[in-house]
Design a protein around this motif. Structure first.
Motif, PDB file in Angstrom:
ATOM      1  N   THR A 193      11.099   5.612   2.006  1.00  0.00           N
ATOM      2  CA  THR A 193       9.728   5.135   2.208  1.00  0.00           C
ATOM      3  C   THR A 193       9.082   5.924   3.352  1.00  0.00           C
ATOM      4  OG1 THR A 193      10.360   3.488   3.861  1.00  0.00           O
ATOM      5  CG2 THR A 193      10.456   2.789   1.541  1.00  0.00           C
ATOM      6  N   SER A 204       0.799  -1.234   0.000  1.00  0.00           N
ATOM      7  CA  SER A 204       0.000   0.000   0.000  1.00  0.00           C
ATOM      8  C   SER A 204       0.824   1.274   0.000  1.00  0.00           C
ATOM      9  CB  SER A 204      -0.954   0.013   1.203  1.00  0.00           C
ATOM     10  OG  SER A 204      -0.223   0.098   2.409  1.00  0.00           O
ATOM     11  N   ALA A 254       9.603  -4.168   7.896  1.00  0.00           N
ATOM     12  CA  ALA A 254      10.442  -3.238   8.652  1.00  0.00           C
ATOM     13  C   ALA A 254      10.172  -3.362  10.154  1.00  0.00           C
ATOM     14  CB  ALA A 254      10.178  -1.811   8.185  1.00  0.00           C
ATOM     15  N   LEU A 306      -0.581  -9.472   8.407  1.00  0.00           N
ATOM     16  CA  LEU A 306       0.180 -10.680   8.065  1.00  0.00           C
ATOM     17  C   LEU A 306       0.616 -11.451   9.312  1.00  0.00           C
ATOM     18  CD1 LEU A 306       2.376  -9.159   5.211  1.00  0.00           C
ATOM     19  CD2 LEU A 306       0.247 -10.461   4.979  1.00  0.00           C
ATOM     20  N   TYR A 313      15.207  -7.261  14.168  1.00  0.00           N
ATOM     21  CA  TYR A 313      15.157  -6.911  12.738  1.00  0.00           C
ATOM     22  C   TYR A 313      16.275  -7.624  11.984  1.00  0.00           C
ATOM     23  CZ  TYR A 313      15.013  -4.239   8.404  1.00  0.00           C
ATOM     24  OH  TYR A 313      14.938  -3.880   7.071  1.00  0.00           O
TER      25      TYR A 313
HETATM   26  N1  LIG Z   1      13.055   1.683   3.983  1.00  0.00           N
HETATM   27  C1  LIG Z   1      14.316   1.268   4.095  1.00  0.00           C
HETATM   28  O1  LIG Z   1      15.256   2.060   4.200  1.00  0.00           O
HETATM   29  C2  LIG Z   1      14.625  -0.191   4.073  1.00  0.00           C
HETATM   30  C3  LIG Z   1      15.973  -0.597   4.094  1.00  0.00           C
HETATM   31  C4  LIG Z   1      16.281  -1.945   3.980  1.00  0.00           C
HETATM   32  C5  LIG Z   1      15.244  -2.871   3.878  1.00  0.00           C
HETATM   33  N2  LIG Z   1      13.943  -2.438   3.883  1.00  0.00           N
HETATM   34  C6  LIG Z   1      12.904  -3.450   3.759  1.00  0.00           C
HETATM   35  O2  LIG Z   1      12.001  -3.051   2.726  1.00  0.00           O
HETATM   36  C7  LIG Z   1      10.691  -3.517   3.024  1.00  0.00           C
HETATM   37  C8  LIG Z   1       9.707  -2.365   2.934  1.00  0.00           C
HETATM   38  O3  LIG Z   1      10.063  -1.427   3.920  1.00  0.00           O
HETATM   39  P1  LIG Z   1       9.262  -0.076   4.172  1.00  0.00           P
HETATM   40  O4  LIG Z   1      10.238   0.926   4.617  1.00  0.00           O
HETATM   41  O5  LIG Z   1       8.416   0.264   3.011  1.00  0.00           O
HETATM   42  O6  LIG Z   1       8.327  -0.413   5.456  1.00  0.00           O
HETATM   43  P2  LIG Z   1       7.369  -1.666   5.824  1.00  0.00           P
HETATM   44  O7  LIG Z   1       6.651  -1.287   7.066  1.00  0.00           O
HETATM   45  O8  LIG Z   1       8.135  -2.935   5.851  1.00  0.00           O
HETATM   46  O9  LIG Z   1       6.355  -1.744   4.598  1.00  0.00           O
HETATM   47  C9  LIG Z   1       5.232  -0.917   4.514  1.00  0.00           C
HETATM   48  C10 LIG Z   1       4.099  -1.676   3.898  1.00  0.00           C
HETATM   49  O10 LIG Z   1       3.860  -2.903   4.615  1.00  0.00           O
HETATM   50  C11 LIG Z   1       2.535  -2.880   5.198  1.00  0.00           C
HETATM   51  N3  LIG Z   1       2.602  -3.633   6.453  1.00  0.00           N
HETATM   52  C12 LIG Z   1       3.456  -3.450   7.494  1.00  0.00           C
HETATM   53  N4  LIG Z   1       3.201  -4.355   8.468  1.00  0.00           N
HETATM   54  C13 LIG Z   1       2.179  -5.140   8.028  1.00  0.00           C
HETATM   55  C14 LIG Z   1       1.455  -6.232   8.578  1.00  0.00           C
HETATM   56  N5  LIG Z   1       1.705  -6.702   9.819  1.00  0.00           N
HETATM   57  N6  LIG Z   1       0.473  -6.810   7.843  1.00  0.00           N
HETATM   58  C15 LIG Z   1       0.169  -6.329   6.608  1.00  0.00           C
HETATM   59  N7  LIG Z   1       0.823  -5.299   6.035  1.00  0.00           N
HETATM   60  C16 LIG Z   1       1.817  -4.697   6.745  1.00  0.00           C
HETATM   61  C17 LIG Z   1       2.220  -1.394   5.302  1.00  0.00           C
HETATM   62  O11 LIG Z   1       0.832  -1.080   5.326  1.00  0.00           O
HETATM   63  P3  LIG Z   1      -0.025  -1.049   6.714  1.00  0.00           P
HETATM   64  O12 LIG Z   1       0.802  -0.292   7.712  1.00  0.00           O
HETATM   65  O13 LIG Z   1      -1.315  -0.395   6.359  1.00  0.00           O
HETATM   66  O14 LIG Z   1      -0.218  -2.484   7.103  1.00  0.00           O
HETATM   67  C18 LIG Z   1       2.804  -0.901   3.984  1.00  0.00           C
HETATM   68  O15 LIG Z   1       1.995  -1.296   2.890  1.00  0.00           O
HETATM   69  C19 LIG Z   1      10.783  -4.176   4.409  1.00  0.00           C
HETATM   70  O16 LIG Z   1      10.912  -5.567   4.282  1.00  0.00           O
HETATM   71  C20 LIG Z   1      12.043  -3.581   5.002  1.00  0.00           C
HETATM   72  O17 LIG Z   1      12.648  -4.410   5.966  1.00  0.00           O
HETATM   73  C21 LIG Z   1      13.610  -1.141   3.981  1.00  0.00           C
END
Ligand SMILES: NC(=O)c1ccc[n+]([C@@H]2O[C@H](COP(=O)([O-])OP(=O)(O)OC[C@H]3O[C@@H](n4cnc5c(N)ncnc54)[C@H](OP(=O)(O)O)[C@@H]3O)[C@@H](O)[C@H]2O)c1
Length: 267
Positions: free
Chosen positions: A194, A19, A96, A69, A159
């Motif tokens: 993000t 999303s 995350a 999830l 994490y």
């Molecule tokens: N951003 C960075 O700098 C970074 C760096 C390295 C790796 N990553 C990895 O990249 C991926 C995406 O990261 P991100 O920064 O975008 O944050 P994220 O919180 O992992 O992803 C956000 C998305 O996941 C959903 N979400 C979170 N928890 C959920 C749950 N329990 N059930 C269903 N949906 C869930 C959120 O919507 P809702 O809150 O509405 O559920 C949103 O759509 C992650 O795996 C993270 O570990 C990110």
């Protein structure tokens, strides 16, 4: 048309955590390649807005499912939602953990939420979709990992540990599933712009520009282009950064380990 686009076009892609941020960028990129998208996240309004935005720009179907999830029946609900779809890809994006809490400081319920989603759900869902894709003889599983998988650090104990778990599981499945025509890719990268990152930076008044965060759109595009080049896509290595390890090195190690385990276990 590239082999990746041909495998994805006119099939469904399931984007878990689709999303906002990187998950929404994956969905947008996949829709641009002709894939129909099922977006999953908890917040219904955010899901609806992202689905509307993708539908307005691409001629594909976009559906949403509001689901935590970490819920015990999450895999069952995803199976029900996708059983009748021609499914080509599952993106495990949500993952995350940004509390910054020390392990011993936080109540265990906080850590259970992380392990329920990043380990319990990930494992059960990978098992479900592995079996399904093996049966259909094709499909791809994309695990969004992190450079954090390569080592631990204070304030990120669960994490980094859960990302290391995902990396090893993804590499093993890459080796196990490729004979069945099923691709597995694990993305490693340092930092992306993000909403989650911005909310962490806002706590300390750090501008996102100071972090070197990459755009989710460029990260998503490069990752999907590399979907069939597993077991690992190290985005920062490809961009000339300073990775702790290389994709080629990890590939050789996985092959070597898999060969040894085959000799050890196979009767
Ligand atoms: N951003 C960075 O700098 C970074 C760096 C390295 C790796 N990553 C990895 O990249 C991926 C995406 O990261 P991100 O920064 O975008 O944050 P994220 O919180 O992992 O992803 C956000 C998305 O996941 C959903 N979400 C979170 N928890 C959920 C749950 N329990 N059930 C269903 N949906 C869930 C959120 O919507 P809702 O809150 O509405 O559920 C949103 O759509 C992650 O795996 C993270 O570990 C990110």
């Amino acid at each position: 048309m590239s082999a990746v686009d041909a495998a994805l076009s006119e099939r469904w892609a399931l984007i878990l955590g689709g999303s906002d941020g990187l998950g929404a960028a994956f969905a947008d990129d996949l829709a641009g390649r002709g894939a129909h998208c099922l977006l999953v996240a908890r917040n219904h309004d955010k899901l609806a807005a992202t689905a509307q935005s993708i539908s307005s720009r691409h001629n594909v179907s976009v559906q949403t499912l509001s689901l935590d999830l970490g819920d015990t029946d999450a895999v069952e609900r995803l199976a029900d939602a996708t059983d009748s779809m021609d499914l080509g890809l599952v993106v495990f994006n949500a993952g995350a953990e940004s509390s910054g809490h020390l392990f011993a400081d936080a109540p265990f319920d906080e850590w259970r939420n992380v392990t329920d989603r990043n380990i319990g759900f990930l494992t059960e869902a990978l098992h479900h979709f592995s079996q399904r894709f093996v049966k259909q003889g094709r499909g791809a599983l994309l695990i969004v990992g992190s450079e954090a998988a390569l080592g631990g650090g204070a304030r990120a104990a669960l994490y980094t540990a859960s990302k290391a778990y995902a990396l090893n599981l993804g590499e093993s499945l890459w080796a196990e599933l490729q004979p069945f025509g099923v691709a597995v890719q694990t993305l490693l990268f340092k930092i992306a712009d993000t909403p989650m990152l911005r909310s962490v930076l806002a706590r300390k008044g750090i501008p996102v520009e100071a972090t070197g965060a990459v755009s989710p759109e460029s990260l998503a595009r490069a990752t999907i282009d590399a979907l069939f080049d597993g077991p690992v896509f190290n985005f920062d290595e490809e961009a000339g950064g300073a990775p702790s390890t290389t994709a080629a090195g990890r590939r050789a190690r996985v092959n070597d380990t898999s060969a040894k385990l085959e000799g050890f276990y196979k009767v």
